[in-house]
Design a protein around this motif. Structure first.
Motif, PDB file in Angstrom:
ATOM      1  N   LEU A 152      27.568 -16.334   5.268  1.00  0.00           N
ATOM      2  CA  LEU A 152      26.519 -16.553   6.279  1.00  0.00           C
ATOM      3  C   LEU A 152      25.121 -16.367   5.679  1.00  0.00           C
ATOM      4  O   LEU A 152      24.191 -17.065   6.066  1.00  0.00           O
ATOM      5  N   ARG A 153      24.996 -15.451   4.718  1.00  0.00           N
ATOM      6  CA  ARG A 153      23.696 -15.324   4.020  1.00  0.00           C
ATOM      7  C   ARG A 153      23.363 -16.635   3.311  1.00  0.00           C
ATOM      8  O   ARG A 153      22.226 -17.100   3.334  1.00  0.00           O
ATOM      9  N   ALA A 154      24.390 -17.226   2.686  1.00  0.00           N
ATOM     10  CA  ALA A 154      24.197 -18.504   1.981  1.00  0.00           C
ATOM     11  C   ALA A 154      23.925 -19.645   2.965  1.00  0.00           C
ATOM     12  O   ALA A 154      23.291 -20.636   2.609  1.00  0.00           O
ATOM     13  N   ALA A 155      24.394 -19.506   4.207  1.00  0.00           N
ATOM     14  CA  ALA A 155      24.239 -20.579   5.214  1.00  0.00           C
ATOM     15  C   ALA A 155      22.822 -20.660   5.778  1.00  0.00           C
ATOM     16  O   ALA A 155      22.375 -21.738   6.176  1.00  0.00           O
ATOM     17  N   VAL A 156      22.127 -19.520   5.827  1.00  0.00           N
ATOM     18  CA  VAL A 156      20.830 -19.478   6.521  1.00  0.00           C
ATOM     19  C   VAL A 156      19.827 -20.470   5.929  1.00  0.00           C
ATOM     20  O   VAL A 156      19.170 -21.210   6.667  1.00  0.00           O
ATOM     21  N   GLY A 157      19.738 -20.527   4.589  1.00  0.00           N
ATOM     22  CA  GLY A 157      18.777 -21.429   3.924  1.00  0.00           C
ATOM     23  C   GLY A 157      18.981 -22.892   4.294  1.00  0.00           C
ATOM     24  O   GLY A 157      18.059 -23.544   4.817  1.00  0.00           O
TER      25      GLY A 157
END
Length: 218
Positions: A152-157
């Motif tokens: 999800l951290r990778a998804a935000v961008g």
């Protein structure tokens, strides 16, 4: 001759099916695309069969007929592998994973999403946002919180780059929950403030109220 007419019918049908799908006429799209798939099989044209089968899966998915959508998405993936269309394999893996997720088969969905992520192009933000966001949701459902957090951290961008504010909000709220569970209230608060900014950017009024309440409660 007949072969020429069949080829014309095939192209016309594929185009019509796609137009109907894009314009939200899902039942008509399904009817047309089912016929097109039959024509491609009769003509032994696997390239067009893959295209028609992929569109048919999307059309059935839009009608929430996930069982049938999964069957066709799986056929499309098999055809893509046979044709060695390497560039399309991640998309087809993702489609199979998505329909499995809709059917509550989270473990299998995660396996498909992981394979798709391994083989996909990380610079394709439009695809990455869908893949990573849905993969994160599936990981949460099976209790794999550590991995869900990374995804999800990778998804935000990519979600922000595509201005998909609803997904930015959902991902950031989930990340804030992980921080809260660890007792890191400051980190949770700063994430919720980011979620609030995204909700404002997307004019998501209901979300804003809920996020404000969560910030006040910390």
């Amino acid at each position: 001759g007949k072969a020429g007419i069949a080829a014309l019918a095939l192209e016309a049908g594929l185009n019509l099916g796609e137009v109907l799908l894009v314009s939200g006429q899902h039942q008509q799209a399904t009817d047309v695309l089912e016929r097109v798939v039959q024509i491609t099989k009769a003509m032994r044209n696997p390239v067009r069969q893959r295209a028609a089968t992929t569109l048919l899966a999307q059309s059935l998915g839009a009608q929430k007929n996930f069982e049938a959508a999964l069957t066709h998405a799986s056929s499309a993936l098999e055809l893509t592998k046979k044709l060695k269309f390497e560039r399309l394999i991640p998309v087809d893996l993702y489609n199979v994973g998505l329909f499995k997720l809709m059917l509550g088969q989270e473990q299998e969905a995660v396996a498909m999403f992981k394979e798709a992520r391994k083989t996909s192009n990380p610079t394709e933000a439009g695809f990455q946002k869908e893949l990573l966001f849905n993969m994160g949701q599936a990981l949460i459902r099976i209790g794999e919180k550590g991995e869900a957090e990374e995804v999800l951290r990778a998804a935000v961008g990519p979600c922000a780059a595509a201005k998909d504010w609803r997904k930015v909000v959902a991902a950031t709220k989930a990340l804030a929950t992980f921080e809260e569970e660890r007792g890191s209230n400051d980190a949770a608060k700063s994430l919720l403030e980011k979620a609030l900014e995204a909700a404002t950017a997307g004019n998501l009024k209901d979300e804003r109220k809920g996020i404000r309440r969560r910030i006040e409660a910390l």
